[in-house]
Scaffold this active site. Structure first.
Site, short mmCIF file in Angstrom:
data_model
loop_
_atom_site.label_atom_id
_atom_site.label_comp_id
_atom_site.label_asym_id
_atom_site.label_seq_id
_atom_site.Cartn_x
_atom_site.Cartn_y
_atom_site.Cartn_z
N HIS A 183 0.64 -1.14 -0.05
CA HIS A 183 0.30 0.02 0.31
C HIS A 183 0.75 1.63 0.16
O HIS A 183 0.94 2.14 1.28
CB HIS A 183 -0.93 0.24 1.30
CG HIS A 183 -1.97 -0.35 0.77
ND1 HIS A 183 -2.88 -0.34 0.00
CD2 HIS A 183 -2.69 -1.28 1.52
CE1 HIS A 183 -4.33 -0.95 -0.03
NE2 HIS A 183 -3.80 -1.56 0.61
N GLU A 214 0.34 8.26 10.98
CA GLU A 214 -1.12 7.95 11.65
C GLU A 214 -1.97 8.46 12.60
O GLU A 214 -2.39 9.15 12.77
CB GLU A 214 -1.04 6.78 12.42
CG GLU A 214 -0.86 5.31 10.90
CD GLU A 214 -0.81 4.42 11.46
OE1 GLU A 214 -0.38 4.41 12.72
OE2 GLU A 214 -0.81 3.41 11.68
N TYR A 247 -6.55 8.56 -17.70
CA TYR A 247 -7.40 9.14 -16.79
C TYR A 247 -7.57 10.84 -17.12
O TYR A 247 -6.14 11.10 -17.96
CB TYR A 247 -6.94 9.54 -15.11
CG TYR A 247 -7.51 8.37 -14.69
CD1 TYR A 247 -7.37 6.94 -14.68
CD2 TYR A 247 -6.21 7.66 -13.56
CE1 TYR A 247 -7.78 5.89 -14.75
CE2 TYR A 247 -6.58 6.58 -12.83
CZ TYR A 247 -6.80 5.49 -13.11
OH TYR A 247 -6.65 4.58 -12.82
N ASP A 277 -4.87 2.37 1.80
CA ASP A 277 -5.16 1.39 3.66
C ASP A 277 -5.87 2.44 3.79
O ASP A 277 -6.40 2.58 4.74
CB ASP A 277 -4.39 0.61 3.53
CG ASP A 277 -2.83 1.98 3.56
OD1 ASP A 277 -2.69 2.66 3.18
OD2 ASP A 277 -1.72 1.59 4.37
#
Ligand SMILES: [Zn+2]
Length: 425
Positions: free
Chosen positions: A128, A405, A328, A133
């Site tokens: 990841h 985090e 994209y 995630d």
């Protein structure tokens, strides 16, 4: 309905004035942030669980199972994709109203993880490395906050959990399957997505109006010559100098034909020809990428690359086989929604956390397909780890990238707040 001119404390004042029929007081920014931090353990646990078992592409059975488990127990109707491992959740507010979309992507990259984190990938060669995630974990945190506040919602929150963002057009498959009509009587009228990055200060929310990320198109070409002896080029048709001339001519095309205020990048990233020192090969292969920030420029530069290559080759009596692989489109933020993101971030996290990006990023993002259909915005959540400078931290897609985090609950609160504002009634 998008609330586009909310102001710091002003929203709280007007929010009280438009109280729901239940009479409940709308959650303040401070209370929402506190609730997100109180739930931080679950957010981080889900993130780490996803991080250990990354999957690539459109089929993500393990990841999808984890997402479905995380939605279980919430008052959210969940459906899964027919052609991919996508997941759509619908949370109905207590009052009727429009539908507002929050998006997270959930796919990983073919990168062997070298971070040494205790929850590092257990799947060899897969990581990841773009932080998707964390996006899923933040979206599910927002789902829990919003599920506890259905009385404040006039309308529906549509949770879009998509596979295949990393070049597989996962969002397009979901749109083709009717994502925007997940609530048939109330099609989606606004959308918001967060993307984490280690390249911005931790806890900062970064966004801009208009083009946010580029269109990305791949091209490949084969210059067709005629092979022969390296000592007698006049008996052959040597594609190597022609390929070299094409590389340089493309750079001149960009600087001379493209308006600097609507820029383009053309990169020749791969060139291959020949086998040894005394043979002229019969062909040369080139491939690369085009990055642009508007549909007009995209069409112009794509045509220009093909035209320049074809005519340079023709000048030397050779031909070019050209192939375009459509990537994209440009990710375009609605100006009003981008302003709302900045104000909401300031309201939640303080003015220093809210950052107007001066320029777009030339990477690409398939949330662009959603923003082609409904007004909305994508923002970057800074997550540079402590003790490292954002400029030198290993970036997204690196085998060494680490995301702080600590700001994940801030992202949770921002997702939730965007929906609460859009569906305030
Ligand atoms: Zn990404």
């Amino acid at each position: 309905m998008i609330v586009s001119e909310v102001g710091g404390s002003g929203w709280r004042v007007s929010g009280r004035g438009s109280m729901g029929e239940s009479g409940a007081m709308p959650t303040s920014a401070a209370d929402l942030l506190s609730a997100a931090y109180a739930d931080a353990d679950r957010t981080i646990e889900l993130r780490r669980q996803l991080h250990r078992f990354p999957e690539i592409g459109l089929e993500l059975p393990h990841t999808q199972g984890t997402v479905l488990d995380a939605f279980a127990g919430l008052p959210i109707a969940v459906t899964t994709g027919k052609t991919t491992s996508s997941v759509v959740g619908v949370l109905r507010g207590e009052r009727p109203g429009p539908s507002y979309l929050l998006r997270a992507d959930m796919d990983a990259l073919p990168v062997p993880e070298d971070t040494g984190l205790p929850f590092a990938s257990e799947i060899p060669g897969v990581m990841h490395a773009c932080g998707h995630d964390t996006h899923v974990a933040m979206l599910l945190g927002a789902a829990r906050l919003l599920a506890d506040r259905r009385d404040e919602l006039a309308g529906q929150v549509v949770f879009m959990v998509q596979p295949g963002e990393e070049g597989f057009h996962g969002a397009r498959y979901m749109l083709e399957e009717g994502l925007l009509d997940a609530v048939p009587e109330a099609p989606v009228t606004g959308a918001f997505a967060l993307h984490i990055t280690s390249s911005f200060a931790s806890g900062s929310i970064n966004v801009r109006p208009g083009p946010m990320m580029a269109a990305a198109d791949q091209w490949r070409m084969v210059v067709r010559g005629r092979g022969g002896h390296a000592s007698m080029p006049h008996h052959a048709a040597d594609p190597i100098p022609v390929a070299a001339e094409i590389v340089l001519a493309l750079q001149s095309m960009v600087t001379r034909r493209v308006d600097v205020f609507d820029p383009a990048v053309v990169t020749v990233a791969h060139i291959a020809a020949g086998t040894t020192s005394n043979v002229i090969p019969d062909s040369a292969f080139l491939e690369g990428t085009i990055r642009t920030l508007s549909a007009e420029r995209r069409a112009q530069v794509l045509a220009g690359v093909q035209r320049v290559a074809t005519h340079v080759a023709a000048a030397h009596e050779m031909s070019v086989e050209f192939e375009h692989v459509e990537g994209y489109p440009v990710t375009v933020n609605d100006a009003g929604v981008a302003a709302q993101v900045l104000e909401t971030a300031a309201d939640l996290l303080g003015p220093r956390a809210s950052a107007l990006m001066p320029v777009p990023l030339m990477g690409a993002e398939d949330f662009s397909y959603v923003l082609q259909r409904v007004p909305g915005a994508m923002a970057f959540l800074g997550a540079c780890p402590p003790g490292v400078e954002p400029e030198s931290a290993p970036g997204n897609h690196s085998n060494l990238v680490v995301f702080d985090e600590e700001p994940l609950p801030a992202g949770v609160a921002l997702y939730a707040r965007m929906a609460l504002q859009a569906l305030a009634g």
